[in-house]
Design a protein around this motif. Structure first.
Motif, PDB file in Angstrom:
ATOM      1  N   ARG A 154      33.096  38.886  43.444  1.00  0.00           N
ATOM      2  CA  ARG A 154      34.093  40.306  43.096  1.00  0.00           C
ATOM      3  C   ARG A 154      35.459  39.764  42.673  1.00  0.00           C
ATOM      4  O   ARG A 154      35.945  38.875  43.586  1.00  0.00           O
ATOM      5  CB  ARG A 154      33.892  41.345  44.324  1.00  0.00           C
ATOM      6  CG  ARG A 154      32.612  41.787  44.544  1.00  0.00           C
ATOM      7  CD  ARG A 154      32.669  42.700  45.752  1.00  0.00           C
ATOM      8  NE  ARG A 154      31.430  43.421  46.034  1.00  0.00           N
ATOM      9  CZ  ARG A 154      30.143  42.835  46.736  1.00  0.00           C
ATOM     10  NH1 ARG A 154      30.143  41.645  47.227  1.00  0.00           N
ATOM     11  NH2 ARG A 154      29.110  43.783  46.674  1.00  0.00           N
ATOM     12  N   THR A 155      35.854  40.295  41.822  1.00  0.00           N
ATOM     13  CA  THR A 155      37.598  39.942  41.545  1.00  0.00           C
ATOM     14  C   THR A 155      37.830  41.545  41.290  1.00  0.00           C
ATOM     15  O   THR A 155      37.172  42.381  40.706  1.00  0.00           O
ATOM     16  CB  THR A 155      37.610  39.043  40.438  1.00  0.00           C
ATOM     17  OG1 THR A 155      36.969  39.674  39.107  1.00  0.00           O
ATOM     18  CG2 THR A 155      37.066  37.914  40.579  1.00  0.00           C
ATOM     19  N   TYR A 156      39.347  41.617  41.707  1.00  0.00           N
ATOM     20  CA  TYR A 156      39.834  42.919  41.908  1.00  0.00           C
ATOM     21  C   TYR A 156      38.988  44.088  42.594  1.00  0.00           C
ATOM     22  O   TYR A 156      39.063  45.409  42.051  1.00  0.00           O
ATOM     23  CB  TYR A 156      40.389  43.322  40.379  1.00  0.00           C
ATOM     24  CG  TYR A 156      41.420  42.849  39.863  1.00  0.00           C
ATOM     25  CD1 TYR A 156      42.710  43.447  39.644  1.00  0.00           C
ATOM     26  CD2 TYR A 156      41.246  41.280  39.261  1.00  0.00           C
ATOM     27  CE1 TYR A 156      43.819  42.708  39.327  1.00  0.00           C
ATOM     28  CE2 TYR A 156      42.361  40.768  38.726  1.00  0.00           C
ATOM     29  CZ  TYR A 156      43.559  41.497  38.639  1.00  0.00           C
ATOM     30  OH  TYR A 156      44.713  40.755  38.153  1.00  0.00           O
ATOM     31  N   GLY A 157      38.124  43.541  43.421  1.00  0.00           N
ATOM     32  CA  GLY A 157      37.296  44.608  44.090  1.00  0.00           C
ATOM     33  C   GLY A 157      35.971  44.942  43.052  1.00  0.00           C
ATOM     34  O   GLY A 157      35.129  45.810  43.710  1.00  0.00           O
ATOM     35  N   GLN A 158      35.799  44.551  41.948  1.00  0.00           N
ATOM     36  CA  GLN A 158      35.001  44.853  41.047  1.00  0.00           C
ATOM     37  C   GLN A 158      33.764  43.520  40.798  1.00  0.00           C
ATOM     38  O   GLN A 158      34.225  42.345  41.134  1.00  0.00           O
ATOM     39  CB  GLN A 158      35.313  45.061  39.711  1.00  0.00           C
ATOM     40  CG  GLN A 158      36.247  46.174  39.856  1.00  0.00           C
ATOM     41  CD  GLN A 158      36.053  47.551  40.154  1.00  0.00           C
ATOM     42  OE1 GLN A 158      35.083  48.068  39.499  1.00  0.00           O
ATOM     43  NE2 GLN A 158      36.572  48.137  40.957  1.00  0.00           N
ATOM     44  N   ALA A 160      31.969  40.798  39.645  1.00  0.00           N
ATOM     45  CA  ALA A 160      32.369  39.596  38.449  1.00  0.00           C
ATOM     46  C   ALA A 160      30.934  38.933  38.182  1.00  0.00           C
ATOM     47  O   ALA A 160      30.251  39.527  37.260  1.00  0.00           O
ATOM     48  CB  ALA A 160      33.349  38.607  38.989  1.00  0.00           C
ATOM     49  N   ASP A 256      37.473  39.728  54.324  1.00  0.00           N
ATOM     50  CA  ASP A 256      36.396  39.683  53.521  1.00  0.00           C
ATOM     51  C   ASP A 256      35.087  40.262  54.338  1.00  0.00           C
ATOM     52  O   ASP A 256      34.127  40.871  53.702  1.00  0.00           O
ATOM     53  CB  ASP A 256      36.128  38.318  53.066  1.00  0.00           C
ATOM     54  CG  ASP A 256      36.994  37.850  51.938  1.00  0.00           C
ATOM     55  OD1 ASP A 256      37.503  38.748  51.412  1.00  0.00           O
ATOM     56  OD2 ASP A 256      36.919  36.467  51.694  1.00  0.00           O
TER      57      ASP A 256
END
Length: 442
Positions: A154-158, A160, A256
């Motif tokens: 996940r990056t930016y909470g999205q 990936a 996390d």
């Protein structure tokens, strides 16, 4: 609530600093300063600065005579430092004025207090070293055991691209391993003796200041900085900075895990979780939450320490008092974070079915980047990206998996393995195993 959670009968088990707690008590402070006074007298006797018989008497007395910390309080309230009352109490308890007159010969309060603190910080760093090694061993086991277990990155909470749980754990562990490797240099560059006299010139030592400081350092097993550091708080700030970085890394791990344990994800099971007073279904991530809270506190305290790191002139009472207010709390909270993580790490259990379900529920969108690179073998990369973006929009609009739409729209493209998470983790498994190997090598 108690003034400090570490001294609280209610909260001390939630923020448990372990053995570090015994290093930051009034008794420990008094004991460390008496040890310094005894070692100073012994070194001065060896150099002929005070009678050897008095030096031996003072050194022995410093190891045998207990002083009540409470007896120093009134003097500290008046003088602003505990050493004058400590010296007076020590001389009186010795009941040997012919020897007692040589106690604290030429030293100043900051010499004794700072050196005594370094003795306790040496023990603190030893505890941190042991705790880090134990924590790293547990994380290495997790990384190795789950190197091949795919999970959504996940990056930016999205969402990936696919990673592995093992590589995710390794990402927590690598900076901790760095911190462990830094300890020898930190000790050498920070665990220093302080002996400079009233204004840092050593004039009181009749030309033997450097020789005496070296002898005192050898006697206590501390470093000799070769200079005065009364108004240079670098040694203390370096240790505070190291502790703050450790707490920060552990706070990231806690954060996390909070996200991984939340109801909407439920990707990890904690060995210990807390319950609610009214909602029986809840399993609260108590230990990860404590890690994050402790990290926030430590980073705030470090900022205060930095502000106090600009002492005025040769000595600054306000700056020194500020250290006393915040540094013990910083040390204890960083230690509590390490103790919490050490207890938590072995019991972490990734939920493989839930992790795998993410890839299905995401309709293959975690493989969009991989699809664009595969397609770039047939057309220019920008065109491939545009095509895959178009397909991704269709996924969102229709609810059909990206793999199905790609097979229809790109019948000539080899899609084998493209939508299999285990085959799209890149170097994640290797990174997890590399971390485990690095820990095994320490």
């Amino acid at each position: 609530m108690a003034g400090s959670v570490h001294d609280s009968l209610i909260y001390s088990k939630l923020f448990n600093a372990g053995e570090a707690g015994r290093l930051f008590t009034d008794s420990a402070e008094v004991r460390s300063m008496l040890i310094v006074e005894g070692a100073l007298a012994k070194a001065q006797g060896q150099l002929g600065m005070i009678p050897e018989v008095s030096a031996a008497f003072i050194h022995r007395a410093s190891l045998e005579i207990p002083l009540d910390p409470g007896g120093l309080a009134e003097g500290v309230g008046k003088n602003g430092v505990p050493v004058p009352s400590l010296v007076a109490g020590f001389r009186k308890a010795m009941e040997a004025p012919e020897h007692a007159q040589y106690v604290h010969w030429g030293a100043t309060s900051q010499d004794i207090a700072d050196t005594g603190q370094m003795l306790r910080l040496r023990q603190l760093l030893a505890l941190c070293e042991d705790g880090l090694k134990e924590l790293l061993a547990a994380l290495a086991t997790q990384a190795s055991d789950h190197a091949e277990l795919p999970m959504a990155g996940r990056t930016y909470g999205q969402f990936a691209t696919p990673v592995s749980f093992g590589s995710h754990v390794a990402a927590w562990g690598w900076p901790l391993l760095d911190l462990l490797k830094e300890l020898p240099a930190l000790r050498e560059g920070s665990l220093w003796v302080s002996l400079s006299g009233a204004a840092g010139t050593g004039a009181e030592f009749a030309g033997k200041g450097a020789e005496l400081r070296a002898a005192l350092a050898k006697g206590l097993g501390l470093g000799d900085p070769g200079r005065s550091w009364h108004a240079d708080r670098g040694p203390v700030l370096r240790i505070a900075g190291w502790l703050a970085r450790m707490a920060q890394v552990l706070g990231k791990m806690g954060d996390d895990l909070i996200l991984m344990a939340q109801s909407s994800a439920s990707e990890v099971k904690l060995s210990a979780s807390g319950g609610s007073s009214t909602m029986p279904q809840k399993q609260n991530p108590v230990q990860p939450s404590a890690l994050l809270a402790l990290a926030r506190q430590v980073m705030g305290l470090k900022a205060v320490m930095d502000g106090a790191g600009m002492p005025r002139q040769e000595r600054d009472g306000a700056a020194w008092f500020t250290e006393w207010l915040v540094f013990p709390q910083l040390c204890l909270s960083a230690s509590a974070a390490l103790e919490t993580a050490r207890a938590m790490a072995p019991g972490l259990s990734p939920k493989a079915p839930e992790m795998r379900a993410v890839f299905t529920e995401a309709l293959g969108l975690l493989h969009a980047e991989a699809l664009s690179f595969r397609l770039a073998g047939q057309m220019p990369r920008p065109e491939a990206q545009a095509k895959v973006k178009e397909l991704a929009q269709q996924v969102l609009a229709t609810g059909r998996p990206l793999g199905e739409l790609a097979a229809e729209a790109l019948p000539d493209l080899d899609l084998s393995g493209l939508f299999t998470p285990e085959e799209q983790m890149g170097d994640a498994p290797a990174n997890a195993r590399a971390f485990a190997a690095a820990v095994a090598a320490i």
